[in-house]
Design an enzyme around this catalytic site. Structure first.
Site, PDB file in Angstrom:
ATOM      1  N   CYS A   1      -1.700  -3.178  -3.875  1.00 47.59           N
ATOM      2  CA  CYS A   1      -0.801  -2.792  -2.795  1.00 47.59           C
ATOM      3  C   CYS A   1      -0.984  -1.328  -2.407  1.00 47.59           C
ATOM      4  O   CYS A   1      -0.670  -0.936  -1.296  1.00 47.59           O
ATOM      5  CB  CYS A   1       0.638  -3.059  -3.204  1.00 47.59           C
ATOM      6  SG  CYS A   1       1.034  -2.332  -4.783  1.00 47.59           S
TER       7      CYS A   1
ATOM      8  N   GLU B   1      11.067   1.642  -8.197  1.00 46.79           N
ATOM      9  CA  GLU B   1      10.907   1.214  -9.588  1.00 46.79           C
ATOM     10  C   GLU B   1      10.401   2.401 -10.394  1.00 46.79           C
ATOM     11  O   GLU B   1      10.035   3.442  -9.864  1.00 46.79           O
ATOM     12  CB  GLU B   1       9.911   0.047  -9.651  1.00 46.79           C
ATOM     13  CG  GLU B   1      10.410  -1.167  -8.897  1.00 46.79           C
ATOM     14  CD  GLU B   1       9.582  -2.405  -9.174  1.00 46.79           C
ATOM     15  OE1 GLU B   1       8.454  -2.494  -8.673  1.00 46.79           O
ATOM     16  OE2 GLU B   1      10.075  -3.286  -9.915  1.00 46.79           O
TER      17      GLU B   1
ATOM     18  N   ASN C   1      -1.488 -10.066  -8.313  1.00 44.38           N
ATOM     19  CA  ASN C   1      -2.553  -9.043  -8.387  1.00 44.38           C
ATOM     20  C   ASN C   1      -2.489  -8.174  -9.644  1.00 44.38           C
ATOM     21  O   ASN C   1      -3.543  -7.821 -10.188  1.00 44.38           O
ATOM     22  CB  ASN C   1      -2.575  -8.188  -7.117  1.00 44.38           C
ATOM     23  CG  ASN C   1      -1.315  -7.425  -6.890  1.00 44.38           C
ATOM     24  OD1 ASN C   1      -0.229  -7.890  -7.241  1.00 44.38           O
ATOM     25  ND2 ASN C   1      -1.414  -6.239  -6.313  1.00 44.38           N
TER      26      ASN C   1
ATOM     27  N   GLU D   1       9.149  -4.688  -3.421  1.00 47.98           N
ATOM     28  CA  GLU D   1       7.883  -3.944  -3.400  1.00 47.98           C
ATOM     29  C   GLU D   1       6.907  -4.805  -2.627  1.00 47.98           C
ATOM     30  O   GLU D   1       6.513  -5.876  -3.100  1.00 47.98           O
ATOM     31  CB  GLU D   1       7.361  -3.710  -4.837  1.00 47.98           C
ATOM     32  CG  GLU D   1       8.257  -2.853  -5.707  1.00 47.98           C
ATOM     33  CD  GLU D   1       8.235  -1.382  -5.349  1.00 47.98           C
ATOM     34  OE1 GLU D   1       7.550  -0.992  -4.390  1.00 47.98           O
ATOM     35  OE2 GLU D   1       8.931  -0.618  -6.025  1.00 47.98           O
TER      36      GLU D   1
HETATM   37  P1  NAD Z   1       3.493 -13.610  -2.129  1.00 43.82           P
HETATM   38  O1  NAD Z   1       4.543 -12.983  -1.303  1.00 43.82           O
HETATM   39  O2  NAD Z   1       2.770 -14.772  -1.565  1.00 43.82           O
HETATM   40  O3  NAD Z   1       4.087 -14.116  -3.522  1.00 43.82           O
HETATM   41  C1  NAD Z   1       4.747 -13.239  -4.408  1.00 43.82           C
HETATM   42  C2  NAD Z   1       5.651 -14.043  -5.322  1.00 43.82           C
HETATM   43  O4  NAD Z   1       6.689 -14.630  -4.544  1.00 43.82           O
HETATM   44  C3  NAD Z   1       4.952 -15.198  -6.042  1.00 43.82           C
HETATM   45  O5  NAD Z   1       5.447 -15.290  -7.353  1.00 43.82           O
HETATM   46  C4  NAD Z   1       5.376 -16.400  -5.222  1.00 43.82           C
HETATM   47  O6  NAD Z   1       5.373 -17.602  -5.967  1.00 43.82           O
HETATM   48  C5  NAD Z   1       6.787 -16.011  -4.848  1.00 43.82           C
HETATM   49  N1  NAD Z   1       7.312 -16.714  -3.664  1.00 43.82           N
HETATM   50  C6  NAD Z   1       6.628 -17.308  -2.674  1.00 43.82           C
HETATM   51  N2  NAD Z   1       7.484 -17.883  -1.789  1.00 43.82           N
HETATM   52  C7  NAD Z   1       8.733 -17.642  -2.238  1.00 43.82           C
HETATM   53  C8  NAD Z   1      10.037 -17.958  -1.766  1.00 43.82           C
HETATM   54  N3  NAD Z   1      10.221 -18.654  -0.646  1.00 43.82           N
HETATM   55  N4  NAD Z   1      11.104 -17.520  -2.475  1.00 43.82           N
HETATM   56  C9  NAD Z   1      10.934 -16.796  -3.598  1.00 43.82           C
HETATM   57  N5  NAD Z   1       9.724 -16.470  -4.116  1.00 43.82           N
HETATM   58  C10 NAD Z   1       8.633 -16.894  -3.435  1.00 43.82           C
HETATM   59  O7  NAD Z   1       2.499 -12.426  -2.524  1.00 43.82           O
HETATM   60  P2  NAD Z   1       1.133 -12.505  -3.334  1.00 43.82           P
HETATM   61  O8  NAD Z   1       0.105 -13.095  -2.420  1.00 43.82           O
HETATM   62  O9  NAD Z   1       1.359 -13.104  -4.673  1.00 43.82           O
HETATM   63  O10 NAD Z   1       0.831 -10.943  -3.588  1.00 43.82           O
HETATM   64  C11 NAD Z   1       0.185 -10.140  -2.654  1.00 43.82           C
HETATM   65  C12 NAD Z   1       1.158  -9.254  -1.912  1.00 43.82           C
HETATM   66  O11 NAD Z   1       1.954  -8.507  -2.821  1.00 43.82           O
HETATM   67  C13 NAD Z   1       0.473  -8.212  -1.051  1.00 43.82           C
HETATM   68  O12 NAD Z   1       1.094  -8.130   0.184  1.00 43.82           O
HETATM   69  C14 NAD Z   1       0.685  -6.922  -1.810  1.00 43.82           C
HETATM   70  O13 NAD Z   1       0.636  -5.762  -1.037  1.00 43.82           O
HETATM   71  C15 NAD Z   1       1.999  -7.144  -2.420  1.00 43.82           C
HETATM   72  N6  NAD Z   1       2.180  -6.263  -3.577  1.00 43.82           N
HETATM   73  C16 NAD Z   1       3.052  -5.200  -3.489  1.00 43.82           C
HETATM   74  C17 NAD Z   1       3.217  -4.332  -4.559  1.00 43.82           C
HETATM   75  C18 NAD Z   1       4.156  -3.154  -4.484  1.00 43.82           C
HETATM   76  O14 NAD Z   1       4.511  -2.648  -5.544  1.00 43.82           O
HETATM   77  N7  NAD Z   1       4.577  -2.727  -3.332  1.00 43.82           N
HETATM   78  C19 NAD Z   1       2.513  -4.550  -5.717  1.00 43.82           C
HETATM   79  C20 NAD Z   1       1.636  -5.626  -5.779  1.00 43.82           C
HETATM   80  C21 NAD Z   1       1.501  -6.492  -4.691  1.00 43.82           C
END
Ligand code: NAD
Length: 453
Positions: free
Chosen positions: A262, A431, A130, A228
């Protein structure tokens, strides 16, 4: 293996990217370990200068990076330029760290006691799709500044700006192997970061579902983690606030980045006595949002990132949904979803689940206690806003809401010089801010015995 990227505003093929396999990850970690030793041994001023040169290289390529994000992620050009500039600013902020990472001298009997903030070694940063640039730099800048090497895995759908940042790091003179970007799958590259003993800390940003798996995997090696994760933040509007301003700004608090944020204030809680008036004011604000071509300067909201994500958001608003009102969205190719306002029951899944799209729920509350209870009635605790003209109420409510980043009478939540992170299942650790580099160090205490003369 290669993956084909798609421009979310046009559905046109954009570029192919080669995905890293497990051997590629292992090679990168081996190179990173070597580079880290040299980096940590370099003079603090030398490391500071190198980070400033990296920041300058980013500054010189803000336009190029922003254009890449527009094409790859569908971010409006103004937002994408801010994001690229933010990478420069975060690098600049933490470029002061190498010369200021001083430990402590602690008074003890019989000698001299000092602490050192030792770098951990190789840090694995895993980012979501995102906000590819900001979230990457929140991890890699303080980690590098504290003397570590970084391997960064961007999300599958949006790797382009991260790949370019990796190239700019090298072009600016950062040592080979110190900062490597490894596009690839979470189940391959991400999981190898977790299982490889050479990676000493994981900075993971993404869904709570994957984050809990990362934490469980890291536990087997007592590997450090910063997480996060998701959010379902509340925008609490009290009757005593500037209602016009609260309503005019509410769409920007939730529909920024098409709600793929997020920190999105995706639950607007409005005191019942002003609920109808607020909805009257909110409607033109939502309908006035400029949704369209992300490359156009006046665009405020672009498309969703992918077809798969579009389907996931659309599933929350089936055809028979009672929609209060909607903004506009282009028709034709692209993953367009109009800003959508719902007024469901408190228990509806649109109120309880993170939708991560331009869908907001508006709920009435009775009084301060009800507002706090409703705001906290979620497993998440990342962000939120409080609108009131009463200072005492602002203090009381901001202390009572269980969330890491709150703003009163605004929707601001991220500044590079203030800490950012979540309560409850929104994350672990913080962070940004002055202390972030310390989270990439181990404290070493050394006692030097001093003989009596
Ligand atoms: P996601 O959890 O599907 O993926 C995030 C990352 O993790 C990607 O790079 C993905 O390839 C990797 N990943 C997936 N499976 C994995 C595994 N088994 N082991 C290690 N890495 C793995 O999330 P998304 O759909 O890319 O992003 C959306 C989510 O992120 C939402 O829930 C959002 O709230 C959250 N988010 C949080 C923050 C924050 O700062 N709190 C900021 C932005 C997004």
């Amino acid at each position: 293996m290669i993956t084909e990227l798609v421009n979310p505003a046009t559905e046109q093929a954009l570029r192919t990217v080669e995905l890293t396999d497990v051997d590629g990850v292992d090679d990168a970690i081996a190179r990173a370990k070597i580079a880290q030793k040299g980096w940590a041994a370099a003079a603090p001023a030398e490391r500071a200068t190198a980070l400033r040169a990296f920041a300058a290289a980013v500054d010189a390529h803000v336009g190029e990076l922003a254009a890449l994000e527009v094409a790859n992620s569908g971010h409006p050009i103004g937002a994408a330029e801010w994001e690229a500039g933010h990478v420069r600013d975060v690098l600049q902020f933490y470029s002061a760290t190498p010369e200021r990472l001083s430990g402590k001298q602690i008074p003890v009997a019989g000698g001299l006691d000092v602490t050192f903030n030792e770098p951990m070694g190789v840090i694995g940063v895993i980012t979501p799709w995102n906000f590819p640039m900001p979230i990457a730099v929140w991890g890699f800048a303080p980690a590098l500044a504290a003397g570590n090497a970084v391997v960064l895995k961007p999300a599958e759908w949006t790797p382009l700006t991260s790949i370019r940042l990796g190239e700019l790091a090298l072009e600016s003179g950062l040592p080979e192997g110190l900062f490597q970007v490894l596009p690839g799958q979470g189940s391959v590259v991400g999981e190898r970061f977790i299982s490889h003993p050479g990676v000493r800390k994981i900075v993971f940003t993404g869904s709570t579902e994957v984050g809990t798996m990362v934490m469980a995997g890291a536990a087997t090696q007592v590997k450090r983690v910063t997480l996060e994760l998701g959010g379902k933040s509340a925008n609490i509007v009290f009757a005593d606030c500037d209602l016009e301003k609260a309503a005019a700004t509410a769409p920007y608090g939730v529909f920024d980045n098409a709600g793929q944020d997020c920190c999105a204030r995706s639950r607007i809680l409005v005191q019942r006595s002003v609920f109808d008036k607020f909805m009257e004011l909110l409607e033109p604000a939502v309908k006035g949002l400029v949704v369209g071509d992300p490359a156009a300067r006046d665009t405020e909201m672009g498309p969703l990132v992918s077809r798969k994500h579009f389907d996931s958001v659309a599933a929350y608003v089936p055809d028979d949904t009672n929609v209060a009102f909607r903004g506009s969205a282009p028709s034709g190719p692209g993953f367009w979803f109009p800003p959508t306002v719902l007024t469901p029951e408190r228990t509806d899944r649109t109120v309880t689940e993170e939708i991560f799209g331009p869908v907001v729920t508006v709920l009435p509350f009775e009084d301060e206690a009800d507002a706090i209870a409703l705001a906290n009635d979620t497993e998440y605790g990342l962000s939120g806003s409080i609108w009131t003209g009463n200072l005492s109420r602002a203090v009381r409510v901001s202390r009572a809401v269980d969330a890491g980043n709150l703003s009163v009478n605004s929707h601001s939540s991220v500044r590079y010089n203030t800490p950012f992170g979540g309560f409850k299942q929104s994350g672990l650790g913080r962070e940004l801010g002055p202390d972030a580099p310390l989270h990439f160090t181990e404290t070493k205490n050394v006692f030097f015995a001093v003989e009596e003369s």
